[in-house]
Every structure is written in structure tokens, then in C-alpha cells.
Motif scaffolding. Sequence first.
Motif, mmCIF file in Angstrom:
data_model
loop_
_atom_site.group_PDB
_atom_site.id
_atom_site.type_symbol
_atom_site.label_atom_id
_atom_site.label_comp_id
_atom_site.label_asym_id
_atom_site.label_seq_id
_atom_site.Cartn_x
_atom_site.Cartn_y
_atom_site.Cartn_z
ATOM 1 N N SER A 1 75.033 19.038 13.824
ATOM 2 C CA SER A 1 74.161 19.926 12.811
ATOM 3 C C SER A 1 73.894 21.073 13.984
ATOM 4 N N ARG A 2 73.853 20.830 15.357
ATOM 5 C CA ARG A 2 73.703 21.861 16.200
ATOM 6 C C ARG A 2 74.847 22.792 15.997
ATOM 7 N N ASP A 3 76.094 22.301 16.010
ATOM 8 C CA ASP A 3 77.395 23.067 15.971
ATOM 9 C C ASP A 3 77.635 23.990 14.648
ATOM 10 N N LYS A 4 76.817 23.344 13.551
ATOM 11 C CA LYS A 4 76.785 24.314 12.362
ATOM 12 C C LYS A 4 75.810 25.167 12.558
ATOM 13 N N ALA A 5 74.711 25.247 13.084
ATOM 14 C CA ALA A 5 73.819 26.240 13.285
ATOM 15 C C ALA A 5 74.440 27.467 14.068
ATOM 16 N N GLU A 6 75.078 26.965 15.273
ATOM 17 C CA GLU A 6 75.786 27.778 16.151
ATOM 18 C C GLU A 6 77.079 28.691 15.420
ATOM 19 N N ALA A 7 77.542 27.870 14.747
ATOM 20 C CA ALA A 7 78.580 28.469 13.832
ATOM 21 C C ALA A 7 78.332 29.621 12.746
ATOM 22 N N THR A 8 77.310 29.340 12.217
ATOM 23 C CA THR A 8 76.672 30.371 11.345
ATOM 24 C C THR A 8 75.954 31.723 12.112
ATOM 25 N N ALA A 9 75.445 31.221 13.175
ATOM 26 C CA ALA A 9 75.011 32.462 13.870
ATOM 27 C C ALA A 9 75.780 33.095 14.671
ATOM 28 N N SER A 10 77.183 32.566 14.976
ATOM 29 C CA SER A 10 78.188 33.355 15.784
ATOM 30 C C SER A 10 78.296 34.623 15.247
ATOM 31 N N ALA B 1 89.594 28.695 6.063
ATOM 32 C CA ALA B 1 88.269 28.756 6.872
ATOM 33 C C ALA B 1 87.884 30.313 6.856
ATOM 34 N N ARG B 2 88.786 31.289 6.974
ATOM 35 C CA ARG B 2 88.582 32.706 6.931
ATOM 36 C C ARG B 2 88.067 33.208 5.667
ATOM 37 N N ARG B 3 88.775 32.441 4.561
ATOM 38 C CA ARG B 3 88.438 32.837 3.278
ATOM 39 C C ARG B 3 86.904 32.496 2.648
ATOM 40 N N GLN B 4 86.507 31.253 3.415
ATOM 41 C CA GLN B 4 85.119 30.678 2.987
ATOM 42 C C GLN B 4 84.308 30.714 4.222
ATOM 43 N N PRO B 5 83.828 31.692 4.730
ATOM 44 C CA PRO B 5 83.166 31.691 6.070
ATOM 45 C C PRO B 5 81.797 31.293 6.153
ATOM 46 N N HIS B 6 81.158 31.124 4.685
ATOM 47 C CA HIS B 6 79.847 30.542 4.487
ATOM 48 C C HIS B 6 79.973 28.721 4.611
ATOM 49 N N ARG B 7 81.038 28.350 5.051
ATOM 50 C CA ARG B 7 80.937 26.858 5.150
ATOM 51 C C ARG B 7 81.660 26.310 6.484
ATOM 52 N N ARG B 8 81.554 25.306 6.862
ATOM 53 C CA ARG B 8 82.233 24.724 8.048
ATOM 54 C C ARG B 8 83.482 24.035 7.561
ATOM 55 N N PHE B 9 84.680 24.160 8.299
ATOM 56 C CA PHE B 9 85.867 23.410 7.938
ATOM 57 C C PHE B 9 85.936 22.336 9.157
ATOM 58 N N ILE B 10 85.934 21.140 8.921
ATOM 59 C CA ILE B 10 85.845 20.181 9.958
ATOM 60 C C ILE B 10 87.254 19.344 9.903
ATOM 61 N N VAL B 11 87.919 19.521 11.394
ATOM 62 C CA VAL B 11 88.983 18.780 11.633
ATOM 63 C C VAL B 11 88.748 17.395 12.044
ATOM 64 N N LYS B 12 88.461 16.420 11.340
ATOM 65 C CA LYS B 12 87.875 15.231 11.775
ATOM 66 C C LYS B 12 89.036 14.350 12.419
#
Length: 575
Positions: free
Chosen positions: A92-101, A340-351
Motif C-alpha cells: 500500500s505504501r508503494d502504491k502511494a509513493e508511485a502515485t505521488a512520484s 504501464a506507460r499507457r495506463q499511468p493511473h494504475r499500478r502494474f505489479i510483476v508478481k
Amino acid sequence: MTGADATGGAGAPSTPAVRRLLVVSDSDSYTKWGAALASALPDAWHTELALLLSDVLPSERQLAAALAGSRWAAPAGSETDRVVTAAAARTSRDKAEATASAPTQAAGTVGTALGTETAHATETNDATESTGAAKTARTTEASQTDQVTEAAKTARTTEATAADRRMPVPPHDEAELTYESAASNSRSVPSTARPRYVHLDQLVDLVREMRADAVLLAFRGPLVRVTAGLLNAVPDRPVLIAGFPGLTIPAVPKAIIYREQVDLVVLHSRREVREFARLAADLPAAPRFGLATLPFLPSRTTDASRRTLPDGDVVFAVQAKVPSSLEERVHLVGVLAQAARRQPHRRFIVKVRARAGEAQTHAETYDLGELVRDPAIARELGFTPPPNLLVADGPMSAHLERAAALVTVSSTAVLEAIAADVPALLLDDYGVGPRQLNVVFEGSGLFGDGAALAAGAWRQPDPAWLDDNYFHGPAADDWVERLEELLAARAAAPLPVLARRHNRTGGALRRAFERRKMLGSHDRTFAGRASVLVAVPVRGVVRTVRRVRRALTGVAAVDPSQPVAESRAAERVTR
């Protein structure tokens, strides 16, 4: 009394006999499968889990993820539970950081891929063009790439915080191998809440100590062969069960041959049962086959509210074996980065299944998570993957809770997504066939290419495909019934010793080599060490002779892609 213990005395009401099942596993994926299958048994079963020491033993973190949702799940508030919870908080923290980057975020940040993009075209096929143009550069940069990759691995380990650190690997010293008894769980017949760790030499004694009625050998095929041979020699031996933790289509004879000394093989679709039965008809002996819904799949329900996730994650499930080449895996990084570049509003997770230094069932020659983070790969692609392309581990079920879609080349995770009503996309850029481990999905309606991924064109499965492939419904499951039939036979008379009928050339030396190969550094026998000195050169000669023979006779080389890594031979087996 032979078999299960009787309960109740003379004149007492008849109560079900307590059945005892021992699950033995070694790798993360087989542990997940074995624990989940045992957890699906009726309450009258007492179950225990043991991890056999081998070089693919999961770390404590991997073990916690594998056991999530099973009888052996970490209790709330335990240290293992705190680690898993901390990992979820980190996500969850990473999601917030990615959005704010900001667009100038530094490359190489832990949790993000490599930083921000440079100004390049957004079409998915840029990755292909860049990859082709960079082949020459790769040759001259090879040494630099190796250095950077090693540095990335070191950084990936040293930058882990106390919140998300990998738990210590369980003790492997024989003196420290102790059985941890724990409080019973909610089942009416308690099961141990923590697994024990055993050497192969201790397995027979464990079966006797537990008085197991059945043993589930949750292993890859070659290790089933090693362990089943030992347990067949136990007086009044238990029922022996084996199976597969995922996709087994196309079925091949050797997957059965490795398991010819067990009584019951558990399969997970009508199609699998049909194809394995067809192959078994041509073999001199074969186990029974039982049908079970994949035990870690949730009950499939369609909930419209579940899919209202416009900003949900796109989870890419890594498959260790496909695509197989470095060039294809670099291309895949490019495809994911472009999407991921085309959809910057969401995270792409390589699981990923494993962190640096952790083992997994199948070796991943070119670690996709490391490739995403490798600056040399970014130079080869000609652009830096964006900050919303992340690498993460943990239970797939937790990722699917936040997912808008599941994407893969081939993975059992597709079935988990279908069960959770998460749209899916199977990338067909690398082909469809046995080598890609995705032939089972033909007719599913789930295939699409990188352009579909970039556009967010997710797929829903064809209902006609589902019934024959893994979603037959629990009413069709019959593996417990098959098991009860075998237990009844055992109660009447000791079960017969199941003989090994194939691959016996070499005798004791071969068996020692098979043991050494599967246990690795945990094989403590002199015969195992000695066998390597003899068997490896001989094996090389035999394989060379076979290749020459095929070339001379015009027989095509066999397909090495048996879905659960059971076989390098798909040709028919001679009796």
C-alpha cells in the motif's frame, strides 16, 4: 487393527474412525497445493505437514504465503503473520509513493521498476524494435550487465527493512530438527499448526510414529519416485497419494511413470482425468486417478460490485519457464513497461514467487524481477520503465483482492483470477503450444497480445471451456471417495507393494543419483556423492546418442515443456 483406528467401545454409538494423513512437501508451490488439498478433507481427518529438506525448501516468508488459508496458516498476531501483514502494508505504501512520484523519480528505487520514462513512442512494438537494435550493444555490454545485475541483487537484499525482511530459513542442522506441537485449530480433529522439517532418512520413522493411514507426496515427479519407493517397503504401508499443483495439459506418459508406485493421483479437471486415463491404458501399470477442484481456488461467484476497480492493479504472474529465452524476457519487460506507460493511473505489479536468494519449484534462469530493475535492460529497450511498474511477492490471493486484471504467459494464477471473478489476459506474443505451457487455454477466449494489454482489453473465459477445465463444480469431485475405497481395502488386508517398472537401468547407483539430484546438499549418503561422479558423464553420453539416433531416424526432438517439469520426453514409453 489394520488401517484407521476404531473409535468407541462395545455398545457405544458408532463414530467415524479418525483418519490420519501426513502431507510431505518440499517446494513452495507443492507445499501450497498439498496444504490446501489436505485442508479440504472432512473434519474427521487428522492431518500433519512435514517439509522434506532439499535445496528448493521455501523460506519462512514463502512458507507463510504458501500456507495462507490452510489449516497451517500463521495464527493472527504471530511473528510470521506480522511479517506478512507488514508486506501488505509495504505494498500500500508503494502504491502511494508511485502515485505521488514526479516524472524525474530516480531509477532503481526499491519497489519501483527503474524510475521514470524517457520521451519515446508509446506503441507496444517499440520494445521489439529496440530489442532488435540493441543486440550488438548487448555483446559489448555483457560484462557491465553482469556487474549491474549483481549490484541490483545485493541492493535488493540489503535495502529490505525490518518490516519486510525475509524470515530466517528454518534450521537444517539435524540436532535442531524438532517437532513443534501447537494448539488445535477450528477443526474438530486437531492438526498441527506448524510443519516439521525432516530428512529423507527420517521419513519412514515419521510415518510409523504418526501411524499415518495415508501419505500425500506433494513433490515433483522424480522426488515422488524416490520417496514412494521407500514407503512401499513399510509393513502395512499407508495409502500413497500424489498429484500436481497446477496445469498438466498436455499429459505425458512420464508424469504417470514417475508416480507408478503410488495408489492415487489427484487431478484437477475432467480433461486431465480423461487424458491421463488414455495414456495409462498403454502402460503396464498405473495408479488410480481422482478428480478434485484445485484446492486453493475460492468458490467461483460473479459479483458485479467486485469488478468496479477502475484504478485497480494489473497483476502479471511470472512463469519461471516461459518465455524461456533472454531475448523474449527482455521483450516482455518492454511490453509490460509500455502498457504501464499507457495506463499511468494504475499500478502494474510483476508478481514474483521468490526474492533474491530464495528457491522455487522451477529455476528461473532469467529472473524477470531482476530484469525489470536492471539499468542495462533499460538501455537495451531504449527507455526507462515508469514508476508504476513494480515488483512484488506475497500470496496471489492478496494481490487479486486489489486487481483489475491478471495477466500472464502461462500460470495457474489465471485459474485463481477466474475463480475470484478477476478478468484475465494470456499473452500470445510468444506463441501458443506445449513449449509455452499454455495449450490448455486454447478455446478459453483469454488470449490476447501486447497491444491488448496496453489498451486494457481484458478477457472473460468462455463458459463452455470452464466445465471441462478446472471449473467442473465440487459435486463432480471424487478423489476422497477413491481414497476411502483404498482405505477400506487396506483395512481388509495390507496393500500390495507397488513395483518400479521403468528406468531401472543402473540399479542402486541410479537410485542413489536420483536421490542426490532431488535432495541436493541434503543428501547425506556417500553413495549419492559417488553416483554424481559416474552418472553425470554417462548421462551426457546417453543423451548424445539419443539425439544422434533421432537425427538419423528423422524423429523430431521431444518437447521439453511438460507443464510440471516432470519429463523431457513426450514420446510413447516402451514397456
